[in-house]
Design a protein around this motif. Structure first.
Motif, PDB file in Angstrom:
ATOM      1  N   LEU A 188       0.798  -1.220   0.000  1.00  0.00           N
ATOM      2  CA  LEU A 188       0.000   0.000   0.000  1.00  0.00           C
ATOM      3  C   LEU A 188       0.836   1.278   0.000  1.00  0.00           C
ATOM      4  N   MET A 189       1.988   1.244   0.650  1.00  0.00           N
ATOM      5  CA  MET A 189       2.793   2.449   0.844  1.00  0.00           C
ATOM      6  C   MET A 189       4.003   2.537  -0.083  1.00  0.00           C
ATOM      7  N   GLY A 190       4.394   1.437  -0.692  1.00  0.00           N
ATOM      8  CA  GLY A 190       5.578   1.455  -1.537  1.00  0.00           C
ATOM      9  C   GLY A 190       6.827   1.077  -0.763  1.00  0.00           C
ATOM     10  N   ASP A 191       7.972   1.173  -1.427  1.00  0.00           N
ATOM     11  CA  ASP A 191       9.230   0.680  -0.875  1.00  0.00           C
ATOM     12  C   ASP A 191       9.714   1.497   0.313  1.00  0.00           C
ATOM     13  N   VAL A 192      10.483   0.827   1.172  1.00  0.00           N
ATOM     14  CA  VAL A 192      11.112   1.464   2.333  1.00  0.00           C
ATOM     15  C   VAL A 192      12.565   1.772   1.996  1.00  0.00           C
ATOM     16  N   GLU A 193      13.010   2.933   2.446  1.00  0.00           N
ATOM     17  CA  GLU A 193      14.386   3.381   2.192  1.00  0.00           C
ATOM     18  C   GLU A 193      15.327   3.047   3.340  1.00  0.00           C
ATOM     19  N   GLU A 194      14.863   3.245   4.593  1.00  0.00           N
ATOM     20  CA  GLU A 194      15.753   3.080   5.746  1.00  0.00           C
ATOM     21  C   GLU A 194      14.945   2.712   6.984  1.00  0.00           C
ATOM     22  N   VAL A 195      15.546   1.919   7.868  1.00  0.00           N
ATOM     23  CA  VAL A 195      14.877   1.528   9.116  1.00  0.00           C
ATOM     24  C   VAL A 195      15.843   1.692  10.290  1.00  0.00           C
ATOM     25  N   PHE A 196      15.252   1.904  11.461  1.00  0.00           N
ATOM     26  CA  PHE A 196      15.994   1.833  12.714  1.00  0.00           C
ATOM     27  C   PHE A 196      15.135   1.048  13.688  1.00  0.00           C
ATOM     28  N   SER A 197      15.697   0.015  14.283  1.00  0.00           N
ATOM     29  CA  SER A 197      14.895  -0.945  15.041  1.00  0.00           C
ATOM     30  C   SER A 197      15.530  -1.324  16.375  1.00  0.00           C
ATOM     31  N   TYR A 198      14.647  -1.723  17.288  1.00  0.00           N
ATOM     32  CA  TYR A 198      15.038  -2.420  18.513  1.00  0.00           C
ATOM     33  C   TYR A 198      14.264  -3.732  18.558  1.00  0.00           C
ATOM     34  N   HIS A 199      14.899  -4.788  19.032  1.00  0.00           N
ATOM     35  CA  HIS A 199      14.139  -5.995  19.324  1.00  0.00           C
ATOM     36  C   HIS A 199      14.729  -6.685  20.551  1.00  0.00           C
ATOM     37  N   GLU A 200      13.886  -7.448  21.215  1.00  0.00           N
ATOM     38  CA  GLU A 200      14.294  -8.152  22.434  1.00  0.00           C
ATOM     39  C   GLU A 200      13.568  -9.492  22.525  1.00  0.00           C
ATOM     40  N   THR A 201      14.147 -10.382  23.303  1.00  0.00           N
ATOM     41  CA  THR A 201      13.450 -11.608  23.711  1.00  0.00           C
ATOM     42  C   THR A 201      13.125 -11.418  25.182  1.00  0.00           C
ATOM     43  N   ALA A 323      16.161  -6.144   7.281  1.00  0.00           N
ATOM     44  CA  ALA A 323      16.700  -4.819   7.570  1.00  0.00           C
ATOM     45  C   ALA A 323      16.408  -4.428   9.018  1.00  0.00           C
ATOM     46  N   CYS A 324      15.191  -4.703   9.478  1.00  0.00           N
ATOM     47  CA  CYS A 324      14.834  -4.403  10.871  1.00  0.00           C
ATOM     48  C   CYS A 324      15.698  -5.227  11.829  1.00  0.00           C
ATOM     49  N   GLN A 325      15.876  -6.492  11.536  1.00  0.00           N
ATOM     50  CA  GLN A 325      16.667  -7.347  12.422  1.00  0.00           C
ATOM     51  C   GLN A 325      18.128  -6.907  12.458  1.00  0.00           C
ATOM     52  N   ARG A 326      18.674  -6.544  11.318  1.00  0.00           N
ATOM     53  CA  ARG A 326      20.071  -6.112  11.301  1.00  0.00           C
ATOM     54  C   ARG A 326      20.247  -4.784  12.024  1.00  0.00           C
ATOM     55  N   SER A 327      19.306  -3.880  11.870  1.00  0.00           N
ATOM     56  CA  SER A 327      19.391  -2.609  12.580  1.00  0.00           C
ATOM     57  C   SER A 327      19.396  -2.833  14.092  1.00  0.00           C
ATOM     58  N   ALA A 328      18.527  -3.724  14.561  1.00  0.00           N
ATOM     59  CA  ALA A 328      18.474  -4.019  16.000  1.00  0.00           C
ATOM     60  C   ALA A 328      19.781  -4.648  16.472  1.00  0.00           C
ATOM     61  N   GLU A 329      20.359  -5.506  15.659  1.00  0.00           N
ATOM     62  CA  GLU A 329      21.609  -6.164  16.042  1.00  0.00           C
ATOM     63  C   GLU A 329      22.799  -5.206  15.992  1.00  0.00           C
ATOM     64  N   TRP A 330      22.812  -4.303  15.019  1.00  0.00           N
ATOM     65  CA  TRP A 330      23.944  -3.395  14.833  1.00  0.00           C
ATOM     66  C   TRP A 330      23.798  -2.102  15.620  1.00  0.00           C
ATOM     67  N   GLY A 331      22.585  -1.798  16.070  1.00  0.00           N
ATOM     68  CA  GLY A 331      22.368  -0.584  16.854  1.00  0.00           C
ATOM     69  C   GLY A 331      22.467   0.695  16.051  1.00  0.00           C
ATOM     70  N   ARG A 332      22.079   0.639  14.776  1.00  0.00           N
ATOM     71  CA  ARG A 332      22.135   1.829  13.920  1.00  0.00           C
ATOM     72  C   ARG A 332      21.121   1.685  12.780  1.00  0.00           C
ATOM     73  N   PRO A 333      20.818   2.801  12.088  1.00  0.00           N
ATOM     74  CA  PRO A 333      19.920   2.703  10.946  1.00  0.00           C
ATOM     75  C   PRO A 333      20.512   1.813   9.845  1.00  0.00           C
ATOM     76  N   VAL A 334      19.633   1.166   9.099  1.00  0.00           N
ATOM     77  CA  VAL A 334      20.063   0.320   7.981  1.00  0.00           C
ATOM     78  C   VAL A 334      19.326   0.756   6.730  1.00  0.00           C
TER      79      VAL A 334
END
Length: 340
Positions: A188-201, A323-334
Motif C-alpha cells: 500500500l505504501m511502496g518501498d522502504v528506504e531506511e529503518v531503525f529498530s530495537y528488538h528483544e526476547t 533490515a529491521c533485524q540487522r538494525s536491532a543487532e547493529w544498533g544503527r539505521p540500515v
C-alpha cells in the motif's frame, strides 16, 4: 485440471487442502512428509503419500507443489520442485535469507515455472478497498503509516515444535507473525528506504525475538512505525494497519485487520463513507485468503501469467524484516539499498 501436491503436512497444510478442494479446476494429487503418521488422513482418502519428495516428483503427474514446511526448509524444496518443472506455491516467508529467496526466484524463472508466495491478507475485502483508495490517489501525499501486531504466542505454542522460536527455522516475531502485515504495508505504501529498530526476547524462552519496534522512512519520504509482539497477555489483542495522508485517513484493525476503525477521505461523501463501512462490516472476511491464492495460481498456470503475489513480492517483505533485524543487532539505521 491442475494437479497439486503438498510438501509438509503440519498445521498450515490444512488450509492448503481446503483451498485446493475449493478451487475451480484444481485437485490434490499427492502429499509428502518425512513423518508417515502425518499423512495417514490423506491415505484414507486415496491421495498418494510419499516420504521422499524426489520420488513424489518422479512418479506423479503433479503440476504445482505447495511448500508448507518450516520456513528454513523452503528454499531447497522449492528449488527442487522448480528444477523438476513444477510450479511453486511457497508459504510465508518465502525464505529466511535473501540469498535463498533469490535462489528460489531464479530457479523458477530459469525453469519457466510460476512462483506464488502466500501473503493472503491482500485478498481481505477491506484491504482490496484500501488498495483501490490508494490507486485512486485518495490519500494525496502520505505523511506516515503504522503497522501493529499485538498477539499472544505463549510458551506452550513454542514448545509444541522444536523449530518454533529458532532463528534458523522460525525467524522471530517479524518473520513468522508480523510479515503479513508488513507485506500489506509495502503493497500500500511502496518501498522502504531506511529503518531503525530495537528488538528483544523478553518473555518467551526462545532463541529469536518476541517483541520488535521499528521506525522507517519510505522512498516517498513518508515515515512509518512497526510494532510487533507475541507477548500480549492473555490472548491476541490486535492487528492494525493505519495510513495517513493529506486528504485521507484509514485505520483497519480488530484482532485481525479485517474491520474499519477510521475511514475519511476528501473525495467521499458521508453517505459513501457509511456505505463502505457497512459493506465491510457485513462481509469482513470474504473469500478465505488461501482459497484466493490457490484459485489465482490455478488460473495463472492455465493462462500462463504471473500470479497475484509473486516471488519478488515475497522477497520485498523478507528484505524489510531482515533490515529491521540487522538494525536491532547493529544498533544503527540500515539502508535497504545495502541489502539489495
Amino acid at each position: 485440471m491442475i494437479h497439486y501436491a503438498i510438501v509438509g503436512c503440519g498445521h498450515i497444510a490444512n488450509k492448503h487442502v481446503e483451498a485446493i478442494r475449493a478451487a475451480e479446476g484444481a485437485v490434490l494429487t499427492a502429499v509428502c512428509d518425512r513423518d508417515p503418521s502425518r499423512m495417514e488422513p490423506f491415505l484414507a482418502k486415496g491421495i498418494q503419500s510419499f516420504t521422499d519428495m524426489g520420488r513424489m516428483l518422479a512418479s506423479t503427474s503433479v503440476d504445482v507443489v505447495n511448500i508448507c514446511t518450516p520456513s528454513g526448509l523452503h528454499a531447497p524444496l522449492a528449488i527442487q520442485a522448480a528444477n523438476a518443472g513444477k510450479h511453486v506455491v511457497v508459504e510465508k516467508p518465502i525464505a529466511l535469507t535473501l540469498e535463498d529467496a533469490d535462489a528460489i526466484i531464479q530457479a523458477c524463472e530459469g525453469n519457466g515455472v510460476q512462483l506464488a508466495v502466500v501473503h493472503p491478507n491482500r485478498f481481505r475485502p477491506v484491504m482490496k478497498e484500501l488498495r483501490r483508495r490508494v490507486d485512486a490517489g485518495a490519500f494525496g501525499r502520505f505523511s506516515h503509516a503504522n503497522a501493529t501486531v499485538r498477539w499472544n504466542r505463549n510458551q506452550e505454542y513454542y514448545d509444541q515444535a522444536p523449530w518454533r522460536g529458532t532463528r534458523k527455522m522460525d525467524g522471530g516475531v517479524l518473520m513468522n507473525q508480523a510479515i503479513h502485515n508488513l507485506d500489506l504495508l509495502l503493497w500500500l505504501m511502496g518501498d522502504v528506504e531506511e529503518v531503525f529498530s530495537y528488538h528483544e526476547t523478553r518473555l518467551r524462552d526462545i532463541e529469536a525475538e518476541d517483541v520488535s519496534v521499528s521506525v522507517l522512512r519510505f522512498t516517498s519520504g513518508a515515515l512509518g512505525v512497526i510494532e510487533a509482539a507475541v507477548t500480549l497477555y492473555p490472548r491476541n489483542l490486535e492487528e492494525t494497519l493505519s495510513l495517513f495522508g493529506e486528504s485521507g485517513t484509514a485505520v483497519v484493525g480488530g484482532s485481525t485487520a479485517n474491520w474499519i476503525r477510521a475511514w475519511a477521505f476528501g473525495d467521499q461523501t458521508e453517505r459513501e463513507r457509511e456505505e463502505t463501512i457497512y459493506r465491510i462490516d457485513h462481509d469482513p472476511y470474504g473469500q478465505p485468503g488461501h482459497h484466493a491464492i490457490i484459485q489465482d495460481m490455478t488460473d495463472a498456470v492455465r493462462e500462463n501469467r504471473v500470479p497475484a503475489v509473486t516471488g519478488k513480492d515475497g522477497r520485498k517483505a523478507l528484505e524489510l524484516v531482515l533490515a529491521c533485524q540487522r538494525s536491532a543487532e547493529w544498533g544503527r539505521p540500515v539502508s535497504l539499498d545495502a541489502l539489495r
